[in-house]
Design a protein around this motif. Structure first.
Motif, PDB file in Angstrom:
ATOM      1  N   CYS A   8      84.180  29.456 -25.256  1.00 31.88           N
ATOM      2  CA  CYS A   8      83.598  29.480 -24.259  1.00 31.88           C
ATOM      3  C   CYS A   8      84.059  27.920 -23.644  1.00 31.88           C
ATOM      4  N   PRO A   9      84.726  27.789 -22.378  1.00 30.48           N
ATOM      5  CA  PRO A   9      84.932  26.569 -21.583  1.00 30.48           C
ATOM      6  C   PRO A   9      83.867  25.805 -21.493  1.00 30.48           C
ATOM      7  N   LYS A  10      82.628  26.406 -21.143  1.00 32.34           N
ATOM      8  CA  LYS A  10      81.632  25.780 -20.587  1.00 32.34           C
ATOM      9  C   LYS A  10      80.698  25.270 -21.835  1.00 32.34           C
ATOM     10  N   CYS A  11      80.107  26.013 -22.673  1.00 27.34           N
ATOM     11  CA  CYS A  11      79.286  25.291 -24.020  1.00 27.34           C
ATOM     12  C   CYS A  11      80.033  25.309 -25.158  1.00 27.34           C
ATOM     13  N   GLY A  12      81.337  25.691 -25.265  1.00 30.65           N
ATOM     14  CA  GLY A  12      81.968  25.626 -26.604  1.00 30.65           C
ATOM     15  C   GLY A  12      81.646  26.728 -27.694  1.00 30.65           C
ATOM     16  N   ASN A  25      88.747  39.698 -20.670  1.00 33.60           N
ATOM     17  CA  ASN A  25      88.003  38.732 -21.754  1.00 33.60           C
ATOM     18  C   ASN A  25      86.654  38.837 -21.875  1.00 33.60           C
ATOM     19  N   PRO A  26      85.782  38.835 -23.058  1.00 32.50           N
ATOM     20  CA  PRO A  26      84.337  38.831 -22.988  1.00 32.50           C
ATOM     21  C   PRO A  26      83.588  37.697 -22.281  1.00 32.50           C
ATOM     22  N   LYS A  27      82.316  38.152 -22.214  1.00 33.33           N
ATOM     23  CA  LYS A  27      81.331  36.934 -21.524  1.00 33.33           C
ATOM     24  C   LYS A  27      80.933  36.009 -22.597  1.00 33.33           C
ATOM     25  N   CYS A  28      80.689  34.808 -22.280  1.00 31.94           N
ATOM     26  CA  CYS A  28      79.805  34.096 -23.506  1.00 31.94           C
ATOM     27  C   CYS A  28      78.527  34.625 -23.855  1.00 31.94           C
ATOM     28  N   ASP A  32      77.044  33.352 -20.420  1.00 29.55           N
ATOM     29  CA  ASP A  32      77.541  34.326 -19.408  1.00 29.55           C
ATOM     30  C   ASP A  32      78.857  34.021 -18.503  1.00 29.55           C
ATOM     31  N   VAL A  33      79.501  32.989 -19.221  1.00 26.86           N
ATOM     32  CA  VAL A  33      81.017  32.728 -18.562  1.00 26.86           C
ATOM     33  C   VAL A  33      82.062  33.308 -19.194  1.00 26.86           C
ATOM     34  N   GLU A  34      83.122  33.518 -18.517  1.00 32.42           N
ATOM     35  CA  GLU A  34      84.162  34.538 -19.255  1.00 32.42           C
ATOM     36  C   GLU A  34      84.730  33.459 -20.321  1.00 32.42           C
ATOM     37  N   MET A  35      84.829  34.020 -21.456  1.00 29.18           N
ATOM     38  CA  MET A  35      85.526  33.222 -22.754  1.00 29.18           C
ATOM     39  C   MET A  35      86.974  33.012 -22.718  1.00 29.18           C
ATOM     40  N   GLU A  36      87.669  31.997 -23.249  1.00 27.03           N
ATOM     41  CA  GLU A  36      89.050  32.137 -23.219  1.00 27.03           C
ATOM     42  C   GLU A  36      89.582  32.194 -24.535  1.00 27.03           C
ATOM     43  N   LYS A  37      90.605  33.259 -24.576  1.00 25.63           N
ATOM     44  CA  LYS A  37      91.296  33.589 -25.811  1.00 25.63           C
ATOM     45  C   LYS A  37      92.079  32.383 -26.319  1.00 25.63           C
ATOM     46  N   GLN A  38      92.084  32.303 -27.608  1.00 28.32           N
ATOM     47  CA  GLN A  38      92.705  31.191 -28.281  1.00 28.32           C
ATOM     48  C   GLN A  38      94.239  31.943 -28.911  1.00 28.32           C
TER      49      GLN A  38
END
Length: 65
Positions: A8-12, A25-28, A32-38
């Motif tokens: 998650c780019p917001k909370c890690g 991409n799933p949401k945290c 509830d923020v869209e997560m980033e694929k690593q």
């Protein structure tokens, strides 16, 4: 289906998901923020004797003193 790691780019928050390649991409689950694929870490096996240290546990090393 491959396993992907997301952050998650917001909370890690870090999560792993078994997903199809074309899925969104799933949401945290926390914020509830869209997560980033690593990008997956890929380790390529080196050629024999390519290590710069002498070790007995390394299967790729053949250097002996």
């Amino acid at each position: 289906m491959p396993i992907y790691r997301y952050i998650c780019p917001k909370c890690g928050e870090e999560q792993t998901f078994l997903m199809r390649m074309n899925e969104e991409n799933p949401k945290c689950p926390k914020c509830d923020v869209e997560m980033e694929k690593q990008i997956p870490r890929v380790q390529l096996k080196g050629t024999a004797g390519s290590c710069n240290v002498s070790c007995s546990s390394c299967s790729g090393c053949f250097s002996r003193s």
